[in-house]
Design a protein around this motif. Structure first.
Motif, PDB file in Angstrom:
ATOM      1  N   THR A 194       3.147  12.968 -12.550  1.00 48.83           N
ATOM      2  CA  THR A 194       1.822  12.694 -11.974  1.00 48.83           C
ATOM      3  C   THR A 194       1.660  13.358 -10.620  1.00 48.83           C
ATOM      4  OG1 THR A 194       1.662  10.574 -13.133  1.00 48.83           O
ATOM      5  CG2 THR A 194       0.270  10.856 -11.181  1.00 48.83           C
ATOM      6  N   PHE A 195       2.712  13.359  -9.810  1.00 52.31           N
ATOM      7  CA  PHE A 195       2.614  13.903  -8.461  1.00 52.31           C
ATOM      8  C   PHE A 195       2.920  15.396  -8.385  1.00 52.31           C
ATOM      9  CE2 PHE A 195       3.582   9.334  -7.348  1.00 52.31           C
ATOM     10  CZ  PHE A 195       2.289   9.060  -6.950  1.00 52.31           C
ATOM     11  N   GLY A 196       3.008  16.067  -9.537  1.00 50.06           N
ATOM     12  CA  GLY A 196       2.995  17.529  -9.521  1.00 50.06           C
ATOM     13  C   GLY A 196       4.329  18.229  -9.573  1.00 50.06           C
ATOM     14  N   ALA A 197       5.378  17.589 -10.116  1.00 47.96           N
ATOM     15  CA  ALA A 197       6.654  18.295 -10.256  1.00 47.96           C
ATOM     16  C   ALA A 197       6.478  19.517 -11.151  1.00 47.96           C
ATOM     17  CB  ALA A 197       7.716  17.363 -10.828  1.00 47.96           C
ATOM     18  N   ALA A 198       7.170  20.594 -10.824  1.00 47.65           N
ATOM     19  CA  ALA A 198       7.069  21.810 -11.629  1.00 47.65           C
ATOM     20  C   ALA A 198       7.906  21.710 -12.895  1.00 47.65           C
ATOM     21  CB  ALA A 198       7.503  23.013 -10.803  1.00 47.65           C
ATOM     22  N   ARG A 199       9.123  21.149 -12.755  1.00 47.07           N
ATOM     23  CA  ARG A 199      10.014  21.012 -13.908  1.00 47.07           C
ATOM     24  C   ARG A 199      10.660  19.632 -13.871  1.00 47.07           C
ATOM     25  NH1 ARG A 199      14.564  24.352 -13.896  1.00 47.07           N
ATOM     26  NH2 ARG A 199      14.469  24.539 -11.629  1.00 47.07           N
ATOM     27  N   LEU A 200      10.884  19.074 -15.049  1.00 43.80           N
ATOM     28  CA  LEU A 200      11.527  17.762 -15.169  1.00 43.80           C
ATOM     29  C   LEU A 200      12.552  17.806 -16.288  1.00 43.80           C
ATOM     30  CD1 LEU A 200      11.825  14.692 -14.637  1.00 43.80           C
ATOM     31  CD2 LEU A 200       9.950  14.339 -16.266  1.00 43.80           C
ATOM     32  N   LEU A 201      13.785  17.414 -15.964  1.00 48.79           N
ATOM     33  CA  LEU A 201      14.841  17.276 -16.966  1.00 48.79           C
ATOM     34  C   LEU A 201      15.150  15.797 -17.126  1.00 48.79           C
ATOM     35  CD1 LEU A 201      17.031  18.392 -18.853  1.00 48.79           C
ATOM     36  CD2 LEU A 201      18.546  18.542 -16.856  1.00 48.79           C
ATOM     37  N   LYS A 222       0.850  -1.181   0.000  1.00 46.53           N
ATOM     38  CA  LYS A 222       0.000   0.000   0.000  1.00 46.53           C
ATOM     39  C   LYS A 222       0.892   1.239   0.000  1.00 46.53           C
ATOM     40  CE  LYS A 222      -3.889  -2.247   0.200  1.00 46.53           C
ATOM     41  NZ  LYS A 222      -4.814  -2.274  -0.950  1.00 46.53           N
ATOM     42  N   ILE A 223       0.667   2.102  -0.957  1.00 45.85           N
ATOM     43  CA  ILE A 223       1.507   3.285  -1.124  1.00 45.85           C
ATOM     44  C   ILE A 223       0.779   4.511  -0.576  1.00 45.85           C
ATOM     45  CG2 ILE A 223       2.778   4.711  -2.766  1.00 45.85           C
ATOM     46  CD1 ILE A 223       3.816   1.859  -2.609  1.00 45.85           C
ATOM     47  N   ASP A 224       1.488   5.333   0.180  1.00 45.88           N
ATOM     48  CA  ASP A 224       0.951   6.605   0.665  1.00 45.88           C
ATOM     49  C   ASP A 224       1.212   7.659  -0.415  1.00 45.88           C
ATOM     50  OD1 ASP A 224       0.237   8.921   1.919  1.00 45.88           O
ATOM     51  OD2 ASP A 224       1.435   8.605   3.719  1.00 45.88           O
ATOM     52  N   TYR A 225       0.224   7.855  -1.299  1.00 49.44           N
ATOM     53  CA  TYR A 225       0.434   8.752  -2.433  1.00 49.44           C
ATOM     54  C   TYR A 225       0.535  10.214  -1.998  1.00 49.44           C
ATOM     55  CZ  TYR A 225      -0.515   4.689  -5.301  1.00 49.44           C
ATOM     56  OH  TYR A 225      -0.450   3.447  -5.878  1.00 49.44           O
ATOM     57  N   GLY A 226      -0.103  10.557  -0.884  1.00 47.26           N
ATOM     58  CA  GLY A 226       0.042  11.920  -0.373  1.00 47.26           C
ATOM     59  C   GLY A 226       1.478  12.234  -0.002  1.00 47.26           C
ATOM     60  N   ARG A 227       2.150  11.239   0.520  1.00 43.80           N
ATOM     61  CA  ARG A 227       3.566  11.386   0.889  1.00 43.80           C
ATOM     62  C   ARG A 227       4.426  11.619  -0.349  1.00 43.80           C
ATOM     63  NH1 ARG A 227       6.381   7.352   5.223  1.00 43.80           N
ATOM     64  NH2 ARG A 227       8.507   8.151   5.139  1.00 43.80           N
ATOM     65  N   ASP A 237       7.296   3.615  -7.133  1.00 40.34           N
ATOM     66  CA  ASP A 237       6.595   4.272  -6.028  1.00 40.34           C
ATOM     67  C   ASP A 237       7.345   4.067  -4.713  1.00 40.34           C
ATOM     68  OD1 ASP A 237       4.627   5.311  -7.606  1.00 40.34           O
ATOM     69  OD2 ASP A 237       3.114   3.809  -7.128  1.00 40.34           O
ATOM     70  N   LEU A 238       7.909   2.878  -4.521  1.00 36.02           N
ATOM     71  CA  LEU A 238       8.664   2.627  -3.296  1.00 36.02           C
ATOM     72  C   LEU A 238      10.012   3.351  -3.308  1.00 36.02           C
ATOM     73  CD1 LEU A 238       7.880  -1.153  -2.657  1.00 36.02           C
ATOM     74  CD2 LEU A 238       7.094   0.806  -1.329  1.00 36.02           C
ATOM     75  N   VAL A 239      10.592   3.562  -4.491  1.00 29.24           N
ATOM     76  CA  VAL A 239      11.815   4.367  -4.581  1.00 29.24           C
ATOM     77  C   VAL A 239      11.526   5.789  -4.101  1.00 29.24           C
ATOM     78  CG1 VAL A 239      13.407   5.471  -6.203  1.00 29.24           C
ATOM     79  CG2 VAL A 239      12.961   3.026  -6.383  1.00 29.24           C
ATOM     80  N   LEU A 240      10.424   6.362  -4.553  1.00 27.61           N
ATOM     81  CA  LEU A 240      10.040   7.703  -4.106  1.00 27.61           C
ATOM     82  C   LEU A 240       9.727   7.713  -2.610  1.00 27.61           C
ATOM     83  CD1 LEU A 240       9.804   8.153  -7.227  1.00 27.61           C
ATOM     84  CD2 LEU A 240       7.847   9.619  -6.741  1.00 27.61           C
ATOM     85  N   THR A 241       9.115   6.630  -2.122  1.00 31.08           N
ATOM     86  CA  THR A 241       8.814   6.544  -0.691  1.00 31.08           C
ATOM     87  C   THR A 241      10.097   6.525   0.129  1.00 31.08           C
ATOM     88  OG1 THR A 241       6.765   5.331  -1.169  1.00 31.08           O
ATOM     89  CG2 THR A 241       7.631   5.195   1.065  1.00 31.08           C
ATOM     90  N   ALA A 242      11.107   5.791  -0.350  1.00 30.52           N
ATOM     91  CA  ALA A 242      12.395   5.766   0.348  1.00 30.52           C
ATOM     92  C   ALA A 242      12.996   7.168   0.401  1.00 30.52           C
ATOM     93  CB  ALA A 242      13.348   4.795  -0.347  1.00 30.52           C
ATOM     94  N   ALA A 243      12.863   7.930  -0.669  1.00 29.08           N
ATOM     95  CA  ALA A 243      13.388   9.297  -0.683  1.00 29.08           C
ATOM     96  C   ALA A 243      12.679  10.164   0.354  1.00 29.08           C
ATOM     97  CB  ALA A 243      13.239   9.895  -2.077  1.00 29.08           C
ATOM     98  N   THR A 244      11.372   9.968   0.530  1.00 27.81           N
ATOM     99  CA  THR A 244      10.653  10.753   1.541  1.00 27.81           C
ATOM    100  C   THR A 244      11.178  10.442   2.934  1.00 27.81           C
ATOM    101  OG1 THR A 244       8.864   9.122   1.882  1.00 27.81           O
ATOM    102  CG2 THR A 244       8.573  10.716   0.108  1.00 27.81           C
ATOM    103  N   HIS A 245      11.547   9.177   3.178  1.00 26.72           N
ATOM    104  CA  HIS A 245      12.096   8.831   4.493  1.00 26.72           C
ATOM    105  C   HIS A 245      13.462   9.467   4.695  1.00 26.72           C
ATOM    106  CE1 HIS A 245      14.345   6.331   7.398  1.00 26.72           C
ATOM    107  NE2 HIS A 245      13.182   6.300   8.037  1.00 26.72           N
ATOM    108  N   ALA A 246      14.303   9.429   3.666  1.00 26.68           N
ATOM    109  CA  ALA A 246      15.643  10.007   3.790  1.00 26.68           C
ATOM    110  C   ALA A 246      15.585  11.509   4.041  1.00 26.68           C
ATOM    111  CB  ALA A 246      16.448   9.718   2.526  1.00 26.68           C
ATOM    112  N   LEU A 247      14.559  12.175   3.505  1.00 26.31           N
ATOM    113  CA  LEU A 247      14.431  13.626   3.654  1.00 26.31           C
ATOM    114  C   LEU A 247      13.551  14.028   4.823  1.00 26.31           C
ATOM    115  CD1 LEU A 247      14.115  14.647  -0.108  1.00 26.31           C
ATOM    116  CD2 LEU A 247      16.056  15.035   1.418  1.00 26.31           C
ATOM    117  N   SER A 248      13.111  13.062   5.619  1.00 28.30           N
ATOM    118  CA  SER A 248      12.282  13.381   6.782  1.00 28.30           C
ATOM    119  C   SER A 248      13.124  14.124   7.820  1.00 28.30           C
ATOM    120  CB  SER A 248      11.697  12.107   7.385  1.00 28.30           C
ATOM    121  OG  SER A 248      12.717  11.238   7.824  1.00 28.30           O
TER     122      SER A 248
END
Length: 646
Positions: free
Chosen positions: A313-320, A279-284, A505-516
Motif C-alpha cells: 500500500t505504501f509503495g514498495a517496489a519489490r516484495l518477497l 494516530k498514524i503518520d502515513y506519510g512517514r 502500522d506502529l511496527v513500521l513507525t518504529a522502524a522509521t524511528h530506528a532509521l532516523s
C-alpha cells in the motif's frame, strides 16, 4: 487514452458553458440597465470587447477550478469559487470601463449600476445549471435508493457521523439501505433533522422506535452504528443485544481516513473494546518503504500478511514473501495480487531454520528492509515441544538477522511479544533470547561503524492482536456458534489487545524511528496497547455481540491456567526502564543485552542440547542466558473460580 479524451471533452463543454454564461450576464446586465438607443449605441463596442472578456473569463474559471469540478458533487466550496470568479470578473469589467474605455470616450461605458447587475447575473448564470444538475442527480439517487430493494434502516450515533452516511447514500457509494431515522446520544440533536432524516430520540429509545414503525406497517430491517455509537456512554453492547434480539441486521460505519469512500461493514469484536487507535503518520510510513525492496518472513500469518499489505500500500517496489506453509503462501500472494499496485510480488517457500536457503534467498533479493514475523507462538504447544521453539524462534531469528546483514539490508525488524518481558513461558523465553541477539548485533555494528549509517536491528513488542490465527477471538466465535460453553482459563486473566492494522502500522513507525538520522540508543520498542482487557469481559462482549445473554443463553466455564501462562502481562522488565522517543503510541526499552561472545557460546550449547534432545540442558542454558526466566507466581496457578452458568 479514451478516458483522457472523455475528460478533455467534458472540461471543454464546461468551459463553453461558462463562456456563454459570461456573455449572457454582460448582455442581460446592459439590457436591463439601458433602454432604447442607449442600449443599441453600446452594442457595437460591446461586441468588439466581448470576445476578449469571454477569453479572460474562461481563464479565471479555470484558475478557480470551475471547469474541472464535477457538477454531480457541486457543494459549498464550489459556490464560494463561483463567488470568487464573479468578483474577479466584476473587477475586470470595472477596470475595462474606468481605465480603458472612459479615458478614450469621455464617458462611462457601463457605469456602477450595470457593474452591480453584472455581478449578480454572473453568479446566477454560473450557478443555475450546475445546481439544477446537482439537484437532479440528488433526487434520482434518492429515488433509486428507496426503490431498489432498500432496507428501512435506523441509524445510531451523533448527527455529524450520520451526515457522512447520508452523503454516501446520496452519492451512490452506499446502496440498498434507506434511513428512516436517527437515534443520537447527544441531547442537542433531539428534535432536529439531518438531510431530511429526523432524529427520533436517544439510544435507549431503540425498542420503542422499532416497535412504533412496526405498528405502522413500516418495519425497520437494519441498524447502522456510526463511530460515535461505540463510545462508552452510548452503551454499544446494549444496542447490539437489543437489535439482535429484535432480529435486525446490524452494521457499522467505520471511522474514515481522508479520501476514503463511506462503506458499511459488520460489527466486529474490536469495536467493543472501546479503545481509541493511535494516530498514524502515513506519510512517514510511505517514506520508509516507497520504492524499496522488502522481505517479510512468515508472510502468510496474521501479522506477516498485514505487513505485506501495508508495504505494498505504501509503495514498495519489490516484495518477497517467505513462508513455509504452501496454502498460506498461496493465499497471501493471491490477495496481494488482487489489490493491484505497482509492486513486484514474489512468494517463496522456505523455513527460517534452513540457514543456507534463507541466506541465499536474501542475498539474491537484496532487500532494503526485512520484517521478521515468522515464529512459533502458541504457548501451550511450545511448553510441550521446547526444542521446536528454540529451533524456530531462536535459531530461525539468528538466521534471518545474519541473512539480512549478509544481503546488505538497512534494517531488520523482528516481531516480538510482551511475553518476552521477565518470561515465564517458552514462547517468551525464546523471543527474549532472539531479542538479545538482535540487540547485541545492533550494538556491535554501531561500534564498528562509529556512528555512520549501518544496518539497524530492532525488536517490536506488543500483546495479542484481535482475530489473529490462534487467538481467543476465533475460538470464542466457534464456541458461541456451537451453542457454548465459552471456555476461559481464569476469571482474573488479563491481556493487552490491539487490532492487526494498528499493530502493523506502529511496527513500521518504529522502524522509521530506528532509521532516523539521530535515533535514541534503543533497539527494543514497545507499542502502547492501552488498558488491558479481562478475558472474561471479552467473552461476555462477544456473546452479547451475537445477540445472546452471558450466563443465560451461553455459559462461561473456567478451565484453569495453562502451563506457561500468567494472569497479567507486563510491558517493561525491572532492568530495562522505559524511554520516551517522542513518537505517539511507541515506547522503547533501554538496552540490556549480554555481549555477542556470550550469546554465541549459549547458541553452541543449545545446538548440542537440541541434537541430544536434552530438555534439562536446554532449560539450563536458557536460564543462564535469561536469569529472570521463572514460573508463574503461586497465586496465578490456583484453581479457577466457579463457572458463570445459567
Amino acid at each position: 487514452m479514451m478516458r483522457l479524451q472523455n475528460l478533455t471533452m467534458r472540461n471543454a463543454l464546461i468551459a463553453t458553458h461558462d463562456a456563454l454564461a459570461t456573455g449572457a450576464a454582460i448582455f442581460v446586465s446592459f439590457y436591463l440597465r439601458f433602454e432604447g438607443n442607449a442600449f443599441y449605441d453600446r452594442v457595437p463596442l460591446l461586441l468588439r470587447m466581448l470576445p476578449y472578456f469571454i477569453v479572460f473569463s474562461v481563464v479565471v474559471c479555470y484558475a478557480f477550478k470551475l471547469t474541472t469540478t464535477k457538477w454531480r458533487f457541486i457543494s459549498l466550496p464550489d459556490a464560494l469559487n463561483i463567488l470568487k470568479v464573479a468578483t474577479v470578473l466584476t473587477l475586470g469589467l470595472l477596470v475595462l470601463d474606468y481605465v480603458i474605455v472612459s479615458p478614450n470616450t469621455g464617458t462611462f461605458f457601463a457605469g456602477r449600476i450595470t457593474v452591480v447587475l453584472y455581478f449578480f447575473l454572473q453568479v446566477f448564470f454560473l450557478s443555475a445549471l450546475r445546481f439544477a444538475y446537482r439537484y437532479f442527480r440528488y433526487t434520482r439517487v434518492r429515488l433509486h435508493a428507496k426503490s431498489e430493494d432498500a432496507s428501512a434502516t435506523l441509524m445510531v450515533g451523533r448527527a455529524a457521523d450520520a451526515e457522512i452516511l447520508l452523503r454516501g447514500i446520496e452519492s451512490g457509494a452506499v446502496k440498498r439501505i434507506w434511513p428512516v431515522g436517527l437515534l443520537s446520544p447527544s441531547p442537542a440533536d433531539r428534535g432536529q433533522t439531518i438531510r431530511n432524516i429526523p432524529v427520533l430520540g436517544g439510544i435507549d429509545d431503540i425498542e420503542d422506535v422499532i416497535g412504533d414503525f412496526a405498528r405502522r406497517n413500516k418495519p425497520i430491517m437494519r441498524v447502522v452504528m456510526t463511530p460515535s455509537a461505540f463510545e462508552p456512554e452510548a452503551h454499544p453492547e446494549a444496542v447490539l443485544m437489543r437489535a439482535r434480539r429484535l432480529g435486525l441486521i446490524v452494521s457499522r460505519l467505520p471511522s474514515l481516513e481522508s479520501g476514503e469512500t463511506p462503506r458499511l461493514t459488520n460489527v466486529a469484536v474490536e469495536d467493543l473494546l472501546l479503545r481509541p487507535s493511535e494516530k498514524i503518520d502515513y506519510g512517514r510510513l510511505e517514506a520508509l518503504v516507497k520504492n524499496k525492496a522488502v522481505i517479510v518472513t512468515g508472510g502468510g500469518g496474521s501479522i506477516g500478511s498485514e505487513i505485506c499489505d501495508r508495504v505494498v500500500t505504501f509503495g514498495a517496489a519489490r516484495l518477497l514473501v517467505i513462508e513455509n506453509s504452501e496454502p498460506a503462501l498461496y493465499a497471501v500472494t493471491e490477495t496481494l495480487a488482487a489489490h493491484g499496485g505497482s509492486a513486484v510480488i514474489e512468494g517463496r517457500i522456505a523455513d527460517i531454520r534452513d540457514r543456507e536457503r534463507i541466506q541465499r534467498l536474501m542475498i539474491e533479493f537484496k532487500p532494503d528492509i526485512v520484517f521478521h514475523a515468522a515464529a512459533l507462538k502458541h504457548v501451550p504447544i511450545l511448553e510441550r515441544d521446547w526444542s521446536e521453539g528454540v529451533k524456530t524462534n531462536i535459531f530461525g531469528s539468528v538466521n534471518v538477522a545474519d541473512g539480512a546483514l549478509a544481503a546488505g539490508a538497512t534494517a531488520m525488524v523482528m516481531i516480538s511479544t510482551d511475553k518476552a518481558i521477565e518470561p515465564v513461558s517458552m514462547l517468551g523465553l525464546t523471543k527474549r533470547f532472539a531479542e538479545m541477539y538482535c540487540q547485541a548485533l545492533d550494538h556491535d555494528l554501531a561500534a564498528q561503524h562509529g556512528g555512520k549509517p549501518r544496518m539497524r536491528l530492532i525488536s517490536v513488542r506488543f500483546g495479542n492482536v484481535l482475530a489473529s490465527n490462534g487467538s481467543v477471538v476465533p475460538k470464542f466465535k466457534a464456541q458461541i456458534e456451537a451453542g457454548g460453553p465459552v471456555t476461559v482459563t481464569h476469571p482474573d486473566m488479563v491481556r493487552y489487545f490491539m487490532t492487526i492494522r494498528e499493530a502493523c502500522d506502529l511496527v513500521l513507525t518504529a522502524a522509521t524511528h530506528a532509521l532516523s538520522p539521530s535515533p535514541a540508543d534503543v533497539s527494543v520498542y514497545v507499542l502502547n496497547m492501552g488498558q488491558p482487557v479481562k478475558i472474561v469481559d471479552l467473552a461476555e462482549r462477544m456473546i452479547r455481540l451475537s445477540g445472546l445473554q452471558p450466563g443465560h443463553d451461553i455459559d462461561i466455564v473456567f478451565s484453569g491456567v495453562r502451563p506457561g501462562e500468567r494472569l497479567n502481562e507486563i510491558l517493561f522488565a525491572a532492568e530495562e526502564p522505559a524511554v520516551e522517543i517522542g513518537v505517539a503510541g511507541i515506547m522503547a526499552a533501554k538496552p540490556n543485552e549480554p555481549p555477542m561472545a556470550a550469546l554465541r557460546n549459549w547458541l553452541a550449547a543449545l545446538d548440542q542440547a537440541i541434537a541430544r534432545d536434552d530438555r534439562t540442558s536446554i532449560r539450563a542454558v536458557l536460564k543462564d542466558a535469561v536469569p529472570e526466566f521463572g514460573s508463574p507466581a503461586p497465586a496465578e496457578a490456583t484453581a479457577p473460580g466457579p463457572a458463570l452458568q445459567s
